[in-house]
Design a protein around this motif. Structure first.
Motif, PDB file in Angstrom:
ATOM      1  N   LEU A  91      37.296  -5.357   0.210  1.00 51.45           N
ATOM      2  CA  LEU A  91      36.045  -5.098  -0.032  1.00 51.45           C
ATOM      3  C   LEU A  91      35.557  -4.752   0.931  1.00 51.45           C
ATOM      4  N   ILE A  92      35.346  -3.934   1.897  1.00 56.05           N
ATOM      5  CA  ILE A  92      34.075  -3.575   2.968  1.00 56.05           C
ATOM      6  C   ILE A  92      32.605  -2.372   2.479  1.00 56.05           C
ATOM      7  N   GLY A  93      31.799  -2.643   2.296  1.00 57.42           N
ATOM      8  CA  GLY A  93      30.811  -1.916   2.360  1.00 57.42           C
ATOM      9  C   GLY A  93      29.707  -1.881   3.285  1.00 57.42           C
ATOM     10  N   ASN A  94      29.085  -0.602   3.904  1.00 56.92           N
ATOM     11  CA  ASN A  94      28.488   0.248   4.554  1.00 56.92           C
ATOM     12  C   ASN A  94      27.188   0.477   4.008  1.00 56.92           C
ATOM     13  N   SER A  95      26.120  -0.335   4.019  1.00 57.26           N
ATOM     14  CA  SER A  95      24.772   0.080   4.161  1.00 57.26           C
ATOM     15  C   SER A  95      24.789  -0.103   2.382  1.00 57.26           C
ATOM     16  N   LEU A  96      25.077   0.849   1.717  1.00 55.24           N
ATOM     17  CA  LEU A  96      25.096   1.321   0.022  1.00 55.24           C
ATOM     18  C   LEU A  96      26.048   0.890  -0.047  1.00 55.24           C
ATOM     19  N   GLY A  97      27.412   1.092   0.800  1.00 54.06           N
ATOM     20  CA  GLY A  97      28.639   0.958  -0.049  1.00 54.06           C
ATOM     21  C   GLY A  97      28.888  -0.791   0.100  1.00 54.06           C
TER      22      GLY A  97
ATOM     23  N   LEU B 268      30.771  -6.905   3.970  1.00 52.28           N
ATOM     24  CA  LEU B 268      29.027  -5.728   4.021  1.00 52.28           C
ATOM     25  C   LEU B 268      28.626  -6.280   5.725  1.00 52.28           C
ATOM     26  N   ILE B 269      28.002  -4.762   5.953  1.00 51.45           N
ATOM     27  CA  ILE B 269      28.153  -4.247   7.339  1.00 51.45           C
ATOM     28  C   ILE B 269      26.784  -3.371   7.313  1.00 51.45           C
ATOM     29  N   SER B 270      25.435  -3.878   7.430  1.00 55.88           N
ATOM     30  CA  SER B 270      24.051  -3.107   7.717  1.00 55.88           C
ATOM     31  C   SER B 270      23.707  -3.209   6.540  1.00 55.88           C
ATOM     32  N   SER B 271      23.530  -3.683   5.364  1.00 57.13           N
ATOM     33  CA  SER B 271      23.830  -3.986   4.413  1.00 57.13           C
ATOM     34  C   SER B 271      22.700  -5.411   3.471  1.00 57.13           C
ATOM     35  N   ILE B 272      22.953  -5.293   1.853  1.00 59.13           N
ATOM     36  CA  ILE B 272      22.133  -5.836   1.187  1.00 59.13           C
ATOM     37  C   ILE B 272      22.992  -6.541   0.338  1.00 59.13           C
ATOM     38  N   LYS B 273      22.579  -7.793  -0.098  1.00 62.56           N
ATOM     39  CA  LYS B 273      23.689  -8.658  -0.959  1.00 62.56           C
ATOM     40  C   LYS B 273      22.985  -8.777  -2.683  1.00 62.56           C
ATOM     41  N   THR B 274      21.562  -9.081  -2.497  1.00 66.12           N
ATOM     42  CA  THR B 274      20.682  -9.101  -3.487  1.00 66.12           C
ATOM     43  C   THR B 274      20.236  -8.542  -4.034  1.00 66.12           C
TER      44      THR B 274
ATOM     45  N   TYR C 208      31.559 -12.219   3.081  1.00 69.80           N
ATOM     46  CA  TYR C 208      31.019 -11.938   4.015  1.00 69.80           C
ATOM     47  C   TYR C 208      29.656 -10.897   4.436  1.00 69.80           C
ATOM     48  N   HIS C 209      28.556 -11.712   5.572  1.00 71.00           N
ATOM     49  CA  HIS C 209      27.737 -10.230   5.917  1.00 71.00           C
ATOM     50  C   HIS C 209      27.194 -10.039   7.258  1.00 71.00           C
ATOM     51  N   ILE C 210      27.393  -9.225   8.204  1.00 72.25           N
ATOM     52  CA  ILE C 210      27.443  -8.812   9.034  1.00 72.25           C
ATOM     53  C   ILE C 210      26.055  -7.441   8.990  1.00 72.25           C
ATOM     54  N   THR C 211      24.678  -8.157  10.154  1.00 68.54           N
ATOM     55  CA  THR C 211      23.508  -6.907   9.988  1.00 68.54           C
ATOM     56  C   THR C 211      23.335  -7.798  11.689  1.00 68.54           C
ATOM     57  N   GLY C 212      22.381  -6.085  11.390  1.00 65.88           N
ATOM     58  CA  GLY C 212      21.675  -6.283  12.648  1.00 65.88           C
ATOM     59  C   GLY C 212      20.346  -6.375  13.456  1.00 65.88           C
ATOM     60  N   ASP C 213      19.765  -7.294  14.267  1.00 65.30           N
ATOM     61  CA  ASP C 213      18.916  -7.130  14.681  1.00 65.30           C
ATOM     62  C   ASP C 213      17.656  -6.708  14.807  1.00 65.30           C
ATOM     63  N   MET C 214      18.100  -5.519  14.498  1.00 66.02           N
ATOM     64  CA  MET C 214      17.204  -3.904  15.047  1.00 66.02           C
ATOM     65  C   MET C 214      17.760  -2.770  13.932  1.00 66.02           C
ATOM     66  N   ASP C 215      17.697  -3.307  12.635  1.00 62.43           N
ATOM     67  CA  ASP C 215      18.363  -2.906  11.717  1.00 62.43           C
ATOM     68  C   ASP C 215      16.719  -2.201  11.311  1.00 62.43           C
ATOM     69  N   LEU C 216      16.275  -1.531  10.892  1.00 66.03           N
ATOM     70  CA  LEU C 216      14.943  -0.581  10.225  1.00 66.03           C
ATOM     71  C   LEU C 216      15.721  -0.115   9.094  1.00 66.03           C
ATOM     72  N   VAL C 217      16.481  -0.786   8.931  1.00 68.63           N
ATOM     73  CA  VAL C 217      16.860   0.052   7.208  1.00 68.63           C
ATOM     74  C   VAL C 217      16.467  -1.006   6.387  1.00 68.63           C
ATOM     75  N   PHE C 218      17.017  -2.286   6.605  1.00 62.45           N
ATOM     76  CA  PHE C 218      17.175  -3.754   6.328  1.00 62.45           C
ATOM     77  C   PHE C 218      16.687  -4.722   6.900  1.00 62.45           C
TER      78      PHE C 218
ATOM     79  N   HIS D 137      20.803   0.067  12.522  1.00 61.50           N
ATOM     80  CA  HIS D 137      21.432   0.700  10.647  1.00 61.50           C
ATOM     81  C   HIS D 137      22.936   0.374  11.424  1.00 61.50           C
ATOM     82  N   ILE D 138      23.488   1.666  12.029  1.00 63.05           N
ATOM     83  CA  ILE D 138      24.850   2.659  12.434  1.00 63.05           C
ATOM     84  C   ILE D 138      25.173   2.002  13.757  1.00 63.05           C
ATOM     85  N   MET D 139      24.913   0.322  13.642  1.00 62.21           N
ATOM     86  CA  MET D 139      25.907  -0.182  14.720  1.00 62.21           C
ATOM     87  C   MET D 139      27.994  -0.111  14.541  1.00 62.21           C
ATOM     88  N   ILE D 140      28.059   0.357  13.455  1.00 62.20           N
ATOM     89  CA  ILE D 140      29.013   0.617  13.081  1.00 62.20           C
ATOM     90  C   ILE D 140      29.600   1.857  13.946  1.00 62.20           C
TER      91      ILE D 140
END
Length: 216
Positions: free
Chosen positions: A61-67, A85-91, A170-180, A196-199
């Motif tokens: 399962l690969i989910g971006n943001s809400l996904g 997870l890409i540009s998302s949160i897990k908890t 596995y969690h991938i996020t960006g250091d300039m994500d202004l949403v999360f 947030h749209i580094m995808i």
């Protein structure tokens, strides 16, 4: 051959994965949003998607943001081979501070659903710098989103409570994500300069990370 399910974010559709190229060794299936019932929670909605797409255990399962949030809830219902997870949160602990503000002051309830589809100019700054082509695509996705889904999703996200992290996540996020804010996200691979749209604009790096994870 593993089945990989791609789940988009709020206000987006599966075109958000246009720049993602995965190995031919996998069967890739894009998951479109379905209309929710007004009483659906993210848990019940995840169950509906599992049923709708006949998602079996040991899928990826690969989910971006809400996904990504939905992917977490899916993986709590069925054993997943991997959850990415890409540009998302897990908890819910990783949720930004303004979630509590909008939970306490639910002004979004006063906004007609169709208005959300026209708010691209307001949320664009949160996405960071985008090319003209990408900006058009995100605006088009937002305009085409279901107003019913948009309004329901806003409520569901703000009321999401989760402390369980599924195995093999596995969690991938960006250091300039202004949403999360990446500083609130634990145990993630940080992409420097990732918004947030580094995808989209960091797709080469994201593809490399995804292929590395899938090989594990």
């Amino acid at each position: 051959m593993s089945r990989i399910y791609l789940i988009a974010g709020l206000g987006a559709d599966t075109r958000v994965y246009n720049n993602i190229n995965l190995s031919d060794e996998h069967e890739v299936i894009t998951v479109d949003w379905i209309e929710p019932n007004s009483k659906d929670t993210l848990v019940s909605y995840a169950q509906k998607l599992i049923y709708q797409y006949n998602i079996k255990s040991n899928s990826v399962l690969i989910g971006n943001s809400l996904g990504g949030i939905v992917a977490v809830e899916m993986a709590k219902l069925i054993p997943a081979e991997k959850v990415i997870l890409i540009s998302s949160i897990k908890t819910s602990d990783e949720a930004p501070w303004y979630f509590k503000l909008f939970h306490a002051l639910p002004v979004y309830k006063l906004v007609p659903g169709k208005v959300f589809n026209l708010m691209g100019f307001m949320i664009k700054p949160l996405f960071g710098h985008t090319s003209q082509e990408d900006a058009w695509l995100f605006s088009d996705m937002l305009k085409r989103s279901s107003p019913v889904f948009m309004k329901w999703a806003m409520y569901a996200i703000l009321h999401w409570k989760n402390e369980v992290i599924p195995p093999n996540l596995y969690h991938i996020t960006g250091d300039m994500d202004l949403v999360f804010d990446y500083k609130r996200v634990k145990n993630a691979t940080i992409v420097k300069g990732g918004t947030h749209i580094m995808i989209f604009d960091k797709s080469k790096e994201i593809n490399k990370l995804l292929k590395g994870i899938l090989k594990k």
